[in-house]
Design an enzyme around this catalytic site. Sequence first.
Site, PDB file in Angstrom:
ATOM      1  N   GLY A  16      -6.652 -11.900  -9.020  1.00  0.00           N
ATOM      2  CA  GLY A  16      -8.079 -11.593  -8.458  1.00  0.00           C
ATOM      3  C   GLY A  16      -9.302 -11.583  -9.529  1.00  0.00           C
ATOM      4  O   GLY A  16      -8.839 -10.966 -10.656  1.00  0.00           O
ATOM      5  N   ARG A  85       5.717 -21.586  -9.913  1.00  0.00           N
ATOM      6  CA  ARG A  85       5.772 -21.654  -8.299  1.00  0.00           C
ATOM      7  C   ARG A  85       4.314 -21.944  -7.938  1.00  0.00           C
ATOM      8  O   ARG A  85       3.614 -21.403  -7.254  1.00  0.00           O
ATOM      9  CB  ARG A  85       6.160 -20.360  -7.854  1.00  0.00           C
ATOM     10  N   GLY A 121      -3.571  -8.822 -14.111  1.00  0.00           N
ATOM     11  CA  GLY A 121      -2.828  -7.756 -13.862  1.00  0.00           C
ATOM     12  C   GLY A 121      -1.395  -7.953 -13.763  1.00  0.00           C
ATOM     13  O   GLY A 121      -0.843  -8.851 -14.260  1.00  0.00           O
ATOM     14  N   ASP A 122      -0.711  -7.096 -13.235  1.00  0.00           N
ATOM     15  CA  ASP A 122       0.690  -7.048 -13.273  1.00  0.00           C
ATOM     16  C   ASP A 122       1.425  -8.725 -12.885  1.00  0.00           C
ATOM     17  O   ASP A 122       2.334  -9.100 -13.677  1.00  0.00           O
ATOM     18  CB  ASP A 122       1.500  -6.369 -12.538  1.00  0.00           C
ATOM     19  N   THR A 144      -7.443  -4.791 -13.788  1.00  0.00           N
ATOM     20  CA  THR A 144      -7.258  -4.649 -12.269  1.00  0.00           C
ATOM     21  C   THR A 144      -8.212  -3.542 -12.022  1.00  0.00           C
ATOM     22  O   THR A 144      -8.296  -2.424 -12.794  1.00  0.00           O
ATOM     23  CB  THR A 144      -5.893  -4.233 -11.946  1.00  0.00           C
ATOM     24  N   ASP A 146      -7.271  -1.577  -9.513  1.00  0.00           N
ATOM     25  CA  ASP A 146      -6.298  -0.740  -9.136  1.00  0.00           C
ATOM     26  C   ASP A 146      -5.918   0.552  -9.961  1.00  0.00           C
ATOM     27  O   ASP A 146      -5.345   1.157  -9.366  1.00  0.00           O
ATOM     28  CB  ASP A 146      -5.298  -1.386  -8.321  1.00  0.00           C
ATOM     29  N   ASP A 148      -3.261   0.436 -11.912  1.00  0.00           N
ATOM     30  CA  ASP A 148      -1.944   0.803 -11.502  1.00  0.00           C
ATOM     31  C   ASP A 148      -0.984   0.194 -12.759  1.00  0.00           C
ATOM     32  O   ASP A 148       0.250   0.147 -12.203  1.00  0.00           O
ATOM     33  CB  ASP A 148      -1.583  -0.025 -10.164  1.00  0.00           C
ATOM     34  N   ARG A 181     -19.919  11.371  13.926  1.00  0.00           N
ATOM     35  CA  ARG A 181     -18.688  10.691  14.053  1.00  0.00           C
ATOM     36  C   ARG A 181     -17.995  10.829  13.027  1.00  0.00           C
ATOM     37  O   ARG A 181     -18.196  11.438  11.861  1.00  0.00           O
ATOM     38  CB  ARG A 181     -19.199   8.967  14.085  1.00  0.00           C
ATOM     39  N   MET A 188      -9.329  -0.516  -1.257  1.00  0.00           N
ATOM     40  CA  MET A 188      -8.553  -1.197  -2.116  1.00  0.00           C
ATOM     41  C   MET A 188      -7.292  -0.197  -2.955  1.00  0.00           C
ATOM     42  O   MET A 188      -7.706   1.060  -2.807  1.00  0.00           O
ATOM     43  CB  MET A 188      -8.842  -2.206  -2.839  1.00  0.00           C
ATOM     44  N   GLU A 241      -5.702   1.409   1.146  1.00  0.00           N
ATOM     45  CA  GLU A 241      -4.743   0.547   1.825  1.00  0.00           C
ATOM     46  C   GLU A 241      -3.374   0.511   1.944  1.00  0.00           C
ATOM     47  O   GLU A 241      -2.652   0.064   2.698  1.00  0.00           O
ATOM     48  CB  GLU A 241      -5.286  -1.030   1.260  1.00  0.00           C
TER      49      GLU A 241
HETATM   50  O1  F6P Z   1      -5.270  -5.942  -7.168  1.00  0.00           O
HETATM   51  C1  F6P Z   1      -6.627  -6.051  -7.038  1.00  0.00           C
HETATM   52  C2  F6P Z   1      -6.843  -6.166  -5.379  1.00  0.00           C
HETATM   53  O2  F6P Z   1      -8.159  -6.110  -5.124  1.00  0.00           O
HETATM   54  C3  F6P Z   1      -6.230  -5.111  -4.578  1.00  0.00           C
HETATM   55  O3  F6P Z   1      -6.738  -3.835  -4.494  1.00  0.00           O
HETATM   56  C4  F6P Z   1      -5.979  -5.903  -3.061  1.00  0.00           C
HETATM   57  O4  F6P Z   1      -4.898  -5.458  -2.446  1.00  0.00           O
HETATM   58  C5  F6P Z   1      -5.869  -7.255  -3.549  1.00  0.00           C
HETATM   59  O5  F6P Z   1      -6.112  -7.331  -4.858  1.00  0.00           O
HETATM   60  C6  F6P Z   1      -6.529  -8.220  -2.597  1.00  0.00           C
HETATM   61  O6  F6P Z   1      -6.300  -9.439  -2.954  1.00  0.00           O
HETATM   62  P1  F6P Z   1      -6.992 -10.725  -2.350  1.00  0.00           P
HETATM   63  O7  F6P Z   1      -8.157 -10.800  -3.231  1.00  0.00           O
HETATM   64  O8  F6P Z   1      -6.023 -11.869  -2.844  1.00  0.00           O
HETATM   65  O9  F6P Z   1      -7.233 -10.677  -0.856  1.00  0.00           O
END
Ligand code: F6P
Length: 366
Positions: A16, A85, A121-122, A144, A146, A148, A181, A188, A241
Amino acid sequence: MQVHQHKRIAVVNGGGDCPGLNAVIRAVVKTAILRYGWEVWGSEDSFDGLIKPGKLIPMTLETVRGILPRGGTILGTTNRGNPFRYPERNERGEIVFQDYSERVIQKVKEMNLDAMVLIGGDGTLTIGQRFCERGLPIVGVPKTIDQDLLATETTFGFDTALKTVTESLDMIHTTAESHERVMVIEVMGRNAGWIALEAGIAGGADIILIPEIPFRVEKLVEKIEARRVAGRPFSIVVVSEGATPVGGSQIYREKGIEDPFGKLGGIGAIVAGMLGSRVQLETRVVVLGHLQRGGSPTAFDRLLGTRFGVAAVDLIAKNQFGRMVALDDQKITSVTIAEAIARQRLVNPQGEIVQAARAIGICFGD
Ligand code: F6P
């Protein structure tokens, strides 16, 4: 003056996009050219530059001019570009997977590339590690939103995502309060709750749900109702998420060909549904989605991306392949790619940040 052996390197980004990617690309190109006098090539759309013709492009100081404040990546990217792949449609329109790894290795030889800077990322770094094991000289840069990867204190992109989510929570607050509300905001982060936790605190959330702390809906109801009775008839619930109810499992949106399990997403609507008539307020859901990956990188992400890019080229100059640049105690360092992909950086439920959130009354649903 120090004389450096001439090198030809390639820069590849995969997976991404992420704010700060262009800062890394710019720093790689500038350092290679200005500090070492090397030649740089850029692979478009992840590894496609090394698989398909016409997608490996020369990178010059001109190519990277003006890209520092730009989100996304000037090289383009995909998370369907794994050379081991690689998905393609056959004549019947079905997806078939090809192994193009040898093609990549041959292209590196053909182009006389001395090294590759791989930003990912990983997932992308795992591909990088497989190529390292096949003898390709690769240096990794973690990427990333994230945050992570355990091997690095943080990653570029995370700070920009935090800013976007925090500003979104500020906006959602005003409408939540006006309409009385409960607003459930899904963010994410995959299996790591960092975005939800830190933006949740910064954006004044009342409830934060993260994958590391399974939640019970009754606890959410208690918190929302206690606020209502106390004269605060609105609540902000930030849901990562990857969050799950106690004993429940993670929710995935549609499956992707690159990922047989699909992508996480949908828990926000489920939480809203669980609250339903159990709270005496209307509930709405906002999924921030890819807004969190877009936009101009913050100063922090531009700086970190630049430092990572420079350090990656320096590692190549020292022939330190199979390593990934990282941040440790605010200093740039490096670790093996193998080590970097082995462990995730997750939120410690007993850690200081979670405790600080609890101290100011934020509920984690436990
Ligand atoms: O790893 C980055 C991330 O944005 C995550 O937070 C999310 O789950 C995922 O990529 C979304 O991926 P895509 O862009 O393929 O929908």
